[in-house]
Design an enzyme around this catalytic site. Structure first.
Site, PDB file in Angstrom:
ATOM      1  N   ASN A 138       0.863  -1.059   0.017  1.00 48.33           N
ATOM      2  CA  ASN A 138       0.022   0.073   0.014  1.00 48.33           C
ATOM      3  C   ASN A 138       0.993   1.386   0.055  1.00 48.33           C
ATOM      4  O   ASN A 138       1.634   1.364   0.849  1.00 48.33           O
ATOM      5  CB  ASN A 138      -0.724   0.028   1.201  1.00 48.33           C
ATOM      6  CG  ASN A 138      -1.544   1.257   1.508  1.00 48.33           C
ATOM      7  OD1 ASN A 138      -1.892   2.016   0.530  1.00 48.33           O
ATOM      8  ND2 ASN A 138      -1.884   1.573   2.636  1.00 48.33           N
ATOM      9  N   HIS A 172     -23.416  36.145  -9.965  1.00 45.57           N
ATOM     10  CA  HIS A 172     -22.316  36.545 -10.562  1.00 45.57           C
ATOM     11  C   HIS A 172     -21.842  35.623 -11.708  1.00 45.57           C
ATOM     12  O   HIS A 172     -20.840  35.454 -11.720  1.00 45.57           O
ATOM     13  CB  HIS A 172     -21.204  36.918  -9.628  1.00 45.57           C
ATOM     14  CG  HIS A 172     -21.466  37.952  -8.682  1.00 45.57           C
ATOM     15  ND1 HIS A 172     -21.632  39.065  -8.852  1.00 45.57           N
ATOM     16  CD2 HIS A 172     -21.872  37.937  -7.219  1.00 45.57           C
ATOM     17  CE1 HIS A 172     -21.975  40.066  -7.950  1.00 45.57           C
ATOM     18  NE2 HIS A 172     -22.168  39.316  -6.825  1.00 45.57           N
TER      19      HIS A 172
END
Ligand code: M6R
Length: 607
Positions: free
Chosen positions: A98, A502
């Site tokens: 891992n 906006h």
């Protein structure tokens, strides 16, 4: 980001490894594999996709032996094919890994030049060949593994078994977690203790840089300097939390656990009888000396920070800067002499957050961490710990950890405000009273579940969705969009209600659901003006509000989801419940893999 497991057992290993891997599948589910030791040496079965595919192969082609290792993968280097699935093996050794080996190209070239043949595109395979090369040069298995890991750069947790050595397993951790499980003449390795619960609740958490040589009755741990080291064996709790029970998904179970998990967090952080926060026991950090705070985390934990930013500035009056962990270090932050940093992480293993924590500590800044997993890497490396008490969270989409983080951050805000004199005893009582009422309010919010499940049918037809909020409900809108995206794959955006005009308002048409988070508070009228703007453009509004908010918005909304009227401090925590249920039921409606959505993993241990 992958899950690894190893067993030196008294019973056939393969079926037990499958059981452990299922508990690690939250870490990645691109492919899976097992290697065991049989009479003829190392045998392997591997499959692309989930563990169910591997289990299918094992049913027709079982693996012999009581010694084995297993892996569930979240692909980094190399596609999620069977050839790239772990374990990687040579005639002498099989390994699971891992992490990321950063110098794998150089090692691979060297090993190929030596005559070794590679069978995958992964970085991990070099580990198997490197150990083999050392064994060919005469080293015994453990010495060969130790020599190999000394040559690796990057992050890893690995487990290895060796052909012809049935009572031997090697493990090592550098940057990725690894625990040893101690059984009755059996030993185990796992990426976390949850994986080992079916076999043992007695574990040894390896420390950063440790390696371990295991026999069925023997554990020899060495620290990063190669000296033998003693590590405590501890008994861990929480086996039941790793079971789905009667719930269809872990995520639903975890959503329903929240009155309890929040209650546990409140009980741990508050003196509920006297309605006061318990002063966090931070021997190295003095709250009254914190003049400014950097809040750093990833994903949902980052949104918990963004909500806490409002509380810390409004209540404790401390200047706060909030950042995504993967950006924090690289923008060269300029801390003040009175700065502290606060990290939030469910797993305590997220590579970006861990790296930011290390960066901060190297700069001489104190690190406080809000963590859910005891003994995780961040738990061990931080200056001060603020534990959440959510218990193991298995669903990839974070739910109960998020609300427990918020609860802990709210209590921390009150403690900080008290230390700075901005929270009077009366205010403290009022805020604590609100937090004590939180589990009940969350239970009440859960009553909207059926209604939300019905609404989900409609949401599941949407191609895109908008979440709007103001104040602390703005970051909750961001979290709502993240939750919907990650488990339904519907595009969603969170937006500050006032920002809509906006730009994002261009997205609004009669097809887009607009989910508005707005209880009847001091910002309600402003948000309603923005809702009017959406309604004027035919947007379909789903309002999450209290009774007063719904009454005041009559006629504007297509759908209503009701949350109880509550103190402003706890409002965003309560409103998280419908946000989670919306994502969950929409995903169920679409038939996606709720607990293990595509491309994701629970614990992101790569940068
Ligand atoms: O374990 P952490 O809290 O550090 O994880 C951070 C994120 O990876 C995590 O919150 C992620 O965004 C979740 N999948 C969100 O549901």
């Amino acid at each position: 980001m992958c899950g690894i497991v190893g067993i030196l057992g008294q019973a056939p290993a393969a079926t037990r490894i499958i059981e452990a891997l299922r508990r690690l599948e939250y870490r990645g589910y691109d492919s899976a594999g097992i290697a065991t030791l049989g009479a003829d040496g190392i045998e392997r079965r591997r499959a692309a996709g989930k563990i169910a595919n591997l289990a299918g192969i094992l049913a027709s082609e079982p693996l012999p032996g009581n010694t084995g290792i297993g892996h569930t993968r979240w692909a980094t280097h190399g596609k999620p094919t069977t050839d790239n699935a772990h374990p990687h093996a040579t005639e002498k050794v099989a390994i699971v890994h891992n992490g990321i080996i950063e110098n794998y190209r150089e090692l691979r070239a060297r090993l190929i030049a030596r005559g070794r043949n590679f069978a995958s595109d992964t970085d991990s395979e070099v580990i198997a060949h490197l150990i083999t090369a050392h064994m060919e040069d005469g080293a015994a298995p453990i010495a060969a593994a130790e020599a190999a890991i000394a040559g690796l750069e990057g992050a890893f947790a690995i487990a290895c078994i060796f052909a012809g050595s049935d009572d031997l397993m090697f493990g090592a951790r550098r940057g990725s977690p690894l625990v040893v499980g101690v059984g009755q003449s059996e030993m185990f390795l796992g990426s976390d203790a949850i994986a080992l619960f079916p076999f043992t609740d007695r574990v040894i958490y390896l420390e950063e840089g440790d390696s371990v040589a295991l026999g069925r009755d023997k554990v020899v741990i060495k620290d990063k300097a190669g000296r033998e080291a003693a590590r405590a064996t501890v008994t861990v709790q929480g086996a039941a939390a790793a079971e789905k029970g009667n719930y269809r998904h872990f995520m639903l179970k975890e959503i329903h656990e929240q009155p309890e998990t929040i209650g546990r967090t409140v009980a741990a952080l508050l003196d509920t009888v006297n309605e006061k926060v318990r002063a966090p026991e931070f021997p190295d950090v003095h709250l009254d000396r914190i003049g400014q705070l950097a809040l750093v985390a990833c994903g949902t934990a980052h949104y918990a920070c963004r909500i806490a930013e409002y509380w810390l500035e409004q209540i404790a009056r401390i200047p706060v800067e909030c950042d995504i962990a993967s950006e924090f270090r690289y923008r060269s932050p300029v801390p003040g002499t009175d700065s502290a940093a606060l990290f939030v992480s469910q797993s305590g293993e997220t590579a970006d957050t861990l790296a930011a924590l290390r960066f901060v500590r190297e700069s001489g800044i104190k690190a406080i961490s809000v963590l859910n997993v005891p003994q995780s890497s961040m738990w061990r490396e931080t200056d001060a710990i603020l534990p959440t008490h959510a218990g193991p969270e298995i669903g990839v989409a974070s739910t109960k950890a998020f609300t427990a983080q918020l609860t802990a951050l709210a209590a921390f805000t009150v403690a900080l405000g008290r230390a700075h004199g901005t929270v009077s005893p009366e205010t403290e009582r009022a805020l604590c009273h609100a937090l004590i009422a939180l589990p009940r309010a969350v239970a009440e919010a859960l009553r909207e579940e059926r209604h939300i499940a019905d609404l989900a049918a409609e949401l599941s037809r949407a191609k895109s969705a908008l979440f709007l909020g103001r104040g602390a409900y703005y970051p909750l809108a961001l979290e709502g969009a993240l939750k919907l995206k990650e488990i339904t794959y519907i595009h969603a955006e969170g937006c500050a209600a006032g920002e809509l005009k906006h730009g994002p308002i261009a997205l609004v048409d009669e097809k887009i659901p607009v989910i508005v988070l707005a209880p009847k508070d001091h910002l309600f009228e402003k948000t309603m003006s923005n809702v009017e703007e959406v309604a004027a453009r035919g947007g379909r509004i789903i309002l999450i509000s209290d009774e007063a908010g719904h009454a005041a918005s009559a006629g504007l909304t297509a759908r209503r989801i009701t949350i109880p009227t509550c103190h402003p401090l706890i409002g965003p925590i309560v409103a998280a419940i419908p946000v989670q249920l919306i994502a969950y039921y929409t995903a169920v409606h679409l038939g996606t893999d709720v607990d293990q959505p595509r491309n994701l993993a629970k614990s992101v241990t790569v940068e």
